[in-house]
Scaffold this motif. Structure first.
Motif, PDB file in Angstrom:
ATOM      1  N   VAL A   1       0.842  -1.205   0.000  1.00 28.53           N
ATOM      2  CA  VAL A   1       0.000   0.000   0.000  1.00 28.53           C
ATOM      3  C   VAL A   1       0.872   1.249   0.000  1.00 28.53           C
ATOM      4  CG1 VAL A   1      -1.672   1.339   1.345  1.00 28.53           C
ATOM      5  CG2 VAL A   1      -1.967  -1.131   1.116  1.00 28.53           C
ATOM      6  N   ALA A   2       1.901   1.261   0.842  1.00 24.81           N
ATOM      7  CA  ALA A   2       2.791   2.417   0.923  1.00 24.81           C
ATOM      8  C   ALA A   2       3.465   2.683  -0.418  1.00 24.81           C
ATOM      9  CB  ALA A   2       3.854   2.178   2.010  1.00 24.81           C
ATOM     10  N   GLU A   3       3.941   1.627  -1.065  1.00 19.51           N
ATOM     11  CA  GLU A   3       4.617   1.779  -2.356  1.00 19.51           C
ATOM     12  C   GLU A   3       3.672   2.320  -3.414  1.00 19.51           C
ATOM     13  OE1 GLU A   3       6.329  -1.354  -5.583  1.00 19.51           O
ATOM     14  OE2 GLU A   3       7.162  -1.514  -3.560  1.00 19.51           O
ATOM     15  N   ARG A   4       2.451   1.813  -3.439  1.00 18.53           N
ATOM     16  CA  ARG A   4       1.493   2.235  -4.456  1.00 18.53           C
ATOM     17  C   ARG A   4       0.983   3.664  -4.212  1.00 18.53           C
ATOM     18  NH1 ARG A   4      -0.787  -3.781  -4.495  1.00 18.53           N
ATOM     19  NH2 ARG A   4      -0.014  -4.395  -6.556  1.00 18.53           N
ATOM     20  N   ALA A   5       0.823   4.015  -2.938  1.00 18.57           N
ATOM     21  CA  ALA A   5       0.292   5.343  -2.623  1.00 18.57           C
ATOM     22  C   ALA A   5       1.390   6.396  -2.530  1.00 18.57           C
ATOM     23  CB  ALA A   5      -0.487   5.287  -1.312  1.00 18.57           C
ATOM     24  N   GLY A   6       2.645   5.956  -2.507  1.00 17.63           N
ATOM     25  CA  GLY A   6       3.746   6.908  -2.406  1.00 17.63           C
ATOM     26  C   GLY A   6       3.856   7.550  -1.036  1.00 17.63           C
ATOM     27  N   VAL A   7       3.629   6.728   0.026  1.00 20.01           N
ATOM     28  CA  VAL A   7       3.701   7.236   1.402  1.00 20.01           C
ATOM     29  C   VAL A   7       4.577   6.294   2.219  1.00 20.01           C
ATOM     30  CG1 VAL A   7       1.437   8.350   1.290  1.00 20.01           C
ATOM     31  CG2 VAL A   7       1.603   5.974   2.080  1.00 20.01           C
ATOM     32  N   ASP A   8       4.883   6.702   3.454  1.00 23.14           N
ATOM     33  CA  ASP A   8       5.667   5.818   4.316  1.00 23.14           C
ATOM     34  C   ASP A   8       4.751   4.776   4.963  1.00 23.14           C
ATOM     35  OD1 ASP A   8       4.404   7.028   6.565  1.00 23.14           O
ATOM     36  OD2 ASP A   8       5.957   8.550   6.682  1.00 23.14           O
ATOM     37  N   ALA A   9       5.353   3.806   5.664  1.00 23.13           N
ATOM     38  CA  ALA A   9       4.595   2.682   6.211  1.00 23.13           C
ATOM     39  C   ALA A   9       3.588   3.133   7.262  1.00 23.13           C
ATOM     40  CB  ALA A   9       5.555   1.649   6.800  1.00 23.13           C
ATOM     41  N   GLU A  10       3.972   4.092   8.109  1.00 23.29           N
ATOM     42  CA  GLU A  10       3.057   4.563   9.141  1.00 23.29           C
ATOM     43  C   GLU A  10       1.828   5.221   8.525  1.00 23.29           C
ATOM     44  OE1 GLU A  10       2.991   7.574  13.018  1.00 23.29           O
ATOM     45  OE2 GLU A  10       4.885   7.100  12.008  1.00 23.29           O
TER      46      GLU A  10
END
Length: 256
Positions: free
Chosen positions: A74-83
């Motif tokens: 999810v983080a990779e696809r949304a371009g955000v960090d894990a938190e």
């Protein structure tokens, strides 16, 4: 629910802007499609807005990754960090919980591993404080001397058999107070029993058959499950369920 309403819920839950909310929805649903069975994905799509189809529809067999890998994707696809991915995914599951029926949400949750509970439990619980499934099963395991997998088998066997012998309305009351991961055995049992009271020996035999153990072991495991029910649901609800069982079943019930 319309798609823009679903996006608005995610936006409000995360405090992110509209574009970030839509990226969260797309990333979460795309990753969910990789983890759910094909049948469950289709069942969800029947109740979600049609705009969700490009991300949730799948023809592939499910992969077997856990929640950590789920959030990494999810983080990779949304371009955000894990938190941030964790907050956004919880918001998406919350929105899904408002968009689909409780039965369908429970079916989806049951299709996911236990470590997804942190993502789905809040959306599935409504406004009732519900004990986590892992805590419930750990309590059964401790009382019955079982490992975690054995506790799950014992719990599912006991709950399904219990649901056969109480009124459907009482089963729904239990569903409303137990974690979504334990809804499936209760729902399987509704309307499948003999429609009459059965002797304790027959009740225990049904549990033993489902669990694959001896009646003596099944009796001990059922005691552990009933003990956790007493600890996990409202006192009046437990008393109502227990009060509808024949007197001879009292040896399975925990003392006050």
């Amino acid at each position: 629910m319309y798609y823009d309403q679903l996006l608005k819920i995610v936006e409000q839950q995360t405090g992110a802007g509209p574009q970030a909310a839509e990226r969260a929805v797309q990333a979460t649903l795309r990753t969910l499609s990789e983890r759910l069975s094909k049948d469950e994905s289709r069942d969800l799509l029947r109740e979600l807005p049609p705009e969700a189809m490009p991300w949730l529809y799948t023809e592939r067999d499910p992969e077997t990754f856990g929640v950590e890998e789920f959030l990494r994707r999810v983080a990779e696809r949304a371009g955000v960090d894990a938190e941030t991915a964790g907050r956004h995914a919880r918001a998406v599951f919350w929105a899904m919980g408002q968009a689909v029926s409780p039965e369908e949400f429970a079916d989806m949750a049951a299709d996911l591993p236990d470590d997804f509970e942190a993502l789905v439990a809040e959306a599935g619980r409504g406004y009732v404080e519900i004990v986590p499934a892992r805590e419930f099963l750990a309590g059964v395991a401790e009382r019955a001397g079982l490992d975690y997998a054995g506790a799950r088998r014992a719990t599912e066997a006991a709950l399904e058999t219990l649901a056969e012998h109480i009124a459907p309305g009482k089963v729904e009351d239990l569903v409303g107070q137990l974690p979504v991961q334990l809804h499936a055995p209760l729902k399987r049992g509704v309307g499948t029993g003999p429609g009459r009271e059965v002797a304790l020996e027959e009740f225990v035999r049904r549990i033993a058959t489902r669990e694959g153990v001896s009646p003596e072991r099944a009796r001990e495991h059922a005691r552990a499950v009933f003990a956790m029910l007493r600890e996990s649901i409202a006192g009046e609800e437990y008393a109502d369920v227990a009060g509808r069982l024949p007197d001879e079943y009292r040896i399975l019930l925990p003392r006050p």
